[in-house]
Design a protein around this motif. Structure first.
Motif, short mmCIF file in Angstrom:
data_model
loop_
_atom_site.label_atom_id
_atom_site.label_comp_id
_atom_site.label_asym_id
_atom_site.label_seq_id
_atom_site.Cartn_x
_atom_site.Cartn_y
_atom_site.Cartn_z
N PHE A 165 49.98 36.28 53.55
CA PHE A 165 49.59 37.44 54.34
C PHE A 165 48.61 38.29 53.55
CE2 PHE A 165 52.20 37.46 58.12
CZ PHE A 165 53.12 36.47 57.83
N ASN A 166 47.43 38.43 54.07
CA ASN A 166 46.40 39.22 53.40
C ASN A 166 45.45 39.76 54.44
OD1 ASN A 166 44.71 40.35 51.50
ND2 ASN A 166 43.60 38.47 51.17
N GLY A 167 45.36 41.05 54.54
CA GLY A 167 44.40 41.65 55.45
C GLY A 167 45.01 42.18 56.72
N LEU A 168 45.00 41.37 57.76
CA LEU A 168 45.43 41.81 59.10
C LEU A 168 46.69 41.06 59.52
CD1 LEU A 168 45.02 43.23 61.86
CD2 LEU A 168 43.46 41.36 62.45
N LEU A 169 47.71 41.81 59.89
CA LEU A 169 48.94 41.25 60.42
C LEU A 169 49.03 41.65 61.88
CD1 LEU A 169 51.67 39.81 60.01
CD2 LEU A 169 52.62 42.03 59.34
N ILE A 170 49.12 40.67 62.77
CA ILE A 170 49.20 40.93 64.20
C ILE A 170 50.64 40.70 64.66
CG2 ILE A 170 48.42 40.24 66.50
CD1 ILE A 170 45.81 39.29 65.15
N ILE A 171 51.22 41.72 65.28
CA ILE A 171 52.56 41.61 65.84
C ILE A 171 52.39 41.65 67.35
CG2 ILE A 171 54.85 42.67 66.02
CD1 ILE A 171 54.41 43.77 63.18
N GLU A 172 52.63 40.52 68.00
CA GLU A 172 52.32 40.40 69.43
C GLU A 172 53.40 40.95 70.35
OE1 GLU A 172 51.54 36.20 69.88
OE2 GLU A 172 49.40 36.52 69.50
N ASN A 173 54.65 41.00 69.91
CA ASN A 173 55.75 41.40 70.78
C ASN A 173 55.97 42.92 70.73
OD1 ASN A 173 58.16 41.83 72.13
ND2 ASN A 173 59.31 40.28 71.03
N PRO A 174 55.66 43.65 71.81
CA PRO A 174 55.84 45.11 71.79
C PRO A 174 57.31 45.51 71.77
CG PRO A 174 55.24 44.39 73.99
CD PRO A 174 55.15 43.19 73.09
N THR A 226 57.90 42.73 50.40
CA THR A 226 57.32 41.65 49.58
C THR A 226 55.98 41.14 50.08
OG1 THR A 226 58.35 39.68 50.56
CG2 THR A 226 59.63 40.84 48.87
N LEU A 227 55.53 41.53 51.26
CA LEU A 227 54.19 41.11 51.68
C LEU A 227 53.16 41.84 50.83
CD1 LEU A 227 54.30 40.92 55.57
CD2 LEU A 227 54.57 39.10 53.90
N ARG A 228 52.14 41.15 50.45
CA ARG A 228 51.09 41.74 49.62
C ARG A 228 49.77 41.71 50.39
NH1 ARG A 228 55.18 42.59 47.32
NH2 ARG A 228 55.87 41.82 45.32
N GLY A 229 48.96 42.72 50.24
CA GLY A 229 47.61 42.69 50.77
C GLY A 229 47.45 43.05 52.23
N VAL A 230 48.52 43.46 52.91
CA VAL A 230 48.37 43.84 54.32
C VAL A 230 47.65 45.19 54.38
CG1 VAL A 230 49.55 44.41 56.46
CG2 VAL A 230 50.41 42.57 55.02
N LYS A 231 46.51 45.22 55.04
CA LYS A 231 45.73 46.46 55.17
C LYS A 231 45.87 47.05 56.56
CE LYS A 231 42.33 44.96 51.81
NZ LYS A 231 42.37 43.55 51.58
N TYR A 232 45.99 46.17 57.55
CA TYR A 232 46.08 46.60 58.95
C TYR A 232 47.22 45.85 59.63
CZ TYR A 232 41.28 48.20 58.20
OH TYR A 232 40.17 48.81 57.72
N ILE A 233 47.89 46.56 60.54
CA ILE A 233 48.87 45.92 61.40
C ILE A 233 48.43 46.21 62.83
CG2 ILE A 233 51.26 45.83 62.20
CD1 ILE A 233 52.15 46.64 59.41
N MET A 234 48.14 45.13 63.56
CA MET A 234 47.74 45.29 64.96
C MET A 234 48.96 45.11 65.83
SD MET A 234 44.54 43.67 67.02
CE MET A 234 45.21 42.16 67.70
#
Length: 88
Positions: A28-37, A48-56
């Motif tokens: 995981f690095n950069g953009l994490l997309i969570i599709e389920n509202p 423990t995730l590293r590098g996540v800058k954005y969560i969509m």
């Protein structure tokens, strides 16, 4: 360009430490997309995730209320977005 990773709509729950295994966490690095509202997400689910800058998240998700208003276990502050065009 950000590395994009998706948690699909079929995922209903993210428990605390869902990404404890380092080999998965390193992907995981950069953009994490969570599709389920409607996802049930623990306040420490992303620990423990590293590098996540954005969560969509879907536009219906209110990121000002728990658990979204917490760090979700991430070490760094993230920016919530609802559309990739919001990435700066």
């Amino acid at each position: 360009m950000l590395n994009t990773n998706v948690i699909p709509a079929s995922v209903k729950t993210l428990n605390m430490g869902a990404f404890m295994f380092r080999t998965l966490a390193d992907k995981f690095n950069g953009l994490l997309i969570i599709e389920n509202p409607e996802i049930n997400i623990n306040e420490s689910a992303l620990m423990t995730l590293r590098g996540v800058k954005y969560i969509m998240v879907p536009p219906t998700v209110d990121t000002s209320v728990a658990p979204w208003n917490k760090s979700l276990g991430l070490e760094n502050e993230v920016i919530y977005i609802t559309d990739p065009s919001q990435i700066v």
